[in-house]
Design a protein around this motif. Structure first.
Motif, short mmCIF file in Angstrom:
data_model
loop_
_atom_site.label_atom_id
_atom_site.label_comp_id
_atom_site.label_asym_id
_atom_site.label_seq_id
_atom_site.Cartn_x
_atom_site.Cartn_y
_atom_site.Cartn_z
N THR A 1 0.82 -1.21 0.00
CA THR A 1 0.00 0.00 0.00
C THR A 1 0.85 1.26 0.00
O THR A 1 0.60 2.20 -0.76
N TRP B 1 -6.07 13.51 -0.20
CA TRP B 1 -5.90 12.46 0.79
C TRP B 1 -4.83 12.74 1.82
O TRP B 1 -4.63 11.94 2.73
N ARG C 1 -2.38 7.57 7.41
CA ARG C 1 -3.46 6.60 7.54
C ARG C 1 -4.66 7.01 6.71
O ARG C 1 -5.37 6.16 6.16
N LYS C 2 -4.89 8.33 6.57
CA LYS C 2 -6.03 8.79 5.78
C LYS C 2 -5.89 8.37 4.32
O LYS C 2 -6.86 7.91 3.71
N ARG D 1 -6.56 4.67 3.94
CA ARG D 1 -7.98 4.38 4.14
C ARG D 1 -8.80 4.80 2.93
O ARG D 1 -9.69 4.09 2.47
N ARG D 2 -8.50 5.98 2.37
CA ARG D 2 -9.22 6.44 1.17
C ARG D 2 -8.97 5.52 -0.01
O ARG D 2 -9.87 5.22 -0.80
N ALA E 1 -8.24 2.32 0.11
CA ALA E 1 -8.98 1.08 0.33
C ALA E 1 -10.47 1.26 0.09
O ALA E 1 -11.13 0.40 -0.53
N MET E 2 -11.03 2.39 0.55
CA MET E 2 -12.47 2.63 0.37
C MET E 2 -12.83 2.77 -1.10
O MET E 2 -13.86 2.27 -1.55
N THR F 1 -9.67 -5.47 -2.54
CA THR F 1 -9.42 -5.19 -1.13
C THR F 1 -7.96 -5.50 -0.78
O THR F 1 -7.34 -6.40 -1.37
#
Length: 339
Positions: A241, A260, A266-267, A270-271, A273-274, A282
């Motif tokens: 990642t 982002w 971490r943001k 997370r973005r 992945a979303m 995933t």
């Protein structure tokens, strides 16, 4: 298809485009402040409907009214021949209203995505002070355009385009809806002959591609950028990642850092992945002898998703150079000169 004429600001030429079209099209009716009832009554006259100031009808990004949603639904349905919309009369009887017909929609900003998807986009810009064109005066255009309009009516009156038992060759770069909507235009180009068949196909592919790119979702932008950077992981089974984000920020075409935050934050993870989760991709936990335990994405998953949603950029066919094309027939030459 609808003709979608938009611009970022006023005084970019939208109304002038409508006036030019009005001077040569069949049975033109220009309206502003359109309502559902007015649209039903007008379409019974089989007009070329010129809808101006669509930004006063559709408030993109704001609270959507019932009136706006009803108009959007009717326009969504009205690009296909034979489509009707049913309403209940006071006595309870179902009344069908025909909504198919030629339409031009002009306004500032953009129209709802579902309407633009059924149209042919023309995005206008203000001209520079150094760019000069002959002034267009509407009161003079009626007489000046009369010979062209009469010639077009005469040319079209002896020709009927039938799709029964025949197949118009459509550009493969166009999606299914665009092929259905643009087939009539391509057939007309084929009838015109000369350079028109090639020119119209190239134009439709270019305009459609630009419109899709301009209105792409965040997910589609992400997939395009991932395609740009995947060559860094050709021999790998997994894309960590952190490394994927680093390359996206370095070589991607979008402002990921502004949206982002830092690539190692971490943001951002997370973005990422979303967004990919919408495409059923995933992240997984992987054990690597060099990196140890890390979180990342399977290269195979990313590649398969990109192939499905982001096809290769269309290759536009070269137009024949002067002197190298087959000579068009007389009607093809005349149509080129007139238009």
């Amino acid at each position: 298809p609808y003709l979608i004429v938009t611009s970022a600001e006023k005084r970019s030429g939208k109304t002038r485009v409508l006036e030019c079209i009005q001077s040569v099209c069949r049975n033109p009716i220009t309206v502003t402040g359109l309502t559902e009832a007015v649209l039903f009554r007008i379409m019974e006259q089989r007009p070329t409907l010129l809808i101006d100031e669509t930004d006063t009808i559709f408030n993109i990004g704001k609270n959507v009214s019932e009136r706006q949603e009803n108009l959007r639904a009717i326009l969504n349905a009205g690009y296909r021949r034979g489509t009707v919309v049913y309403r209940c009369a006071p006595n309870g009887e179902l009344v069908p209203f025909p909504v198919f017909g030629c339409k031009v929609l002009a306004g500032i900003g953009h129209l709802p995505d579902t309407i633009e998807d059924r149209g042919l986009p023309l995005r206008l810009r203000r001209k520079l002070p150094s760019e000069t064109v002959e002034r267009f005066r509407f009161r003079d255009s009626v007489d000046e355009s009369k010979p062209l309009k009469e010639w077009l009516e005469s040319w079209a009156s002896g020709r009927t385009i039938s799709f029964l038992g025949t197949e118009t060759v459509m550009p493969e770069e166009l999606d299914d809806r665009a092929q259905d909507a643009y087939e009539g235009l391509v057939a007309i180009g084929d009838l015109a002959g000369g350079r028109w068949p090639t020119m119209i196909r190239n134009s439709l592919v270019a305009l459609r591609s630009e419109a899709i790119e301009a209105r792409e979702s965040m997910g589609m932008r992400l997939l395009r950028d991932i395609r740009l950077v995947l060559h860094h992981f050709e021999d790998a089974a997994v894309v960590p990642t952190v490394e994927l984000l680093d390359w996206l920020y370095a070589e991607g075409q979008n402002e990921w850092v502004d949206w982002w935050g830092p690539s190692d934050g971490r943001k951002a993870a997370r973005r990422l992945a979303m967004t990919l989760a919408e495409y059923e991709v995933t992240p997984r936990q992987w054990n690597n002898s060099t990196l140890g335990s890390s979180r990342g994405y399977a290269v195979g998953d990313l590649t398969a998703t990109i192939r499905r949603y982001v096809p290769e950029e269309p290759q536009v066919e070269d137009e024949p150079e002067e002197g190298q094309e087959d000579p068009p027939d007389d009607e093809g030459i005349l149509l080129q000169n007139m238009l």
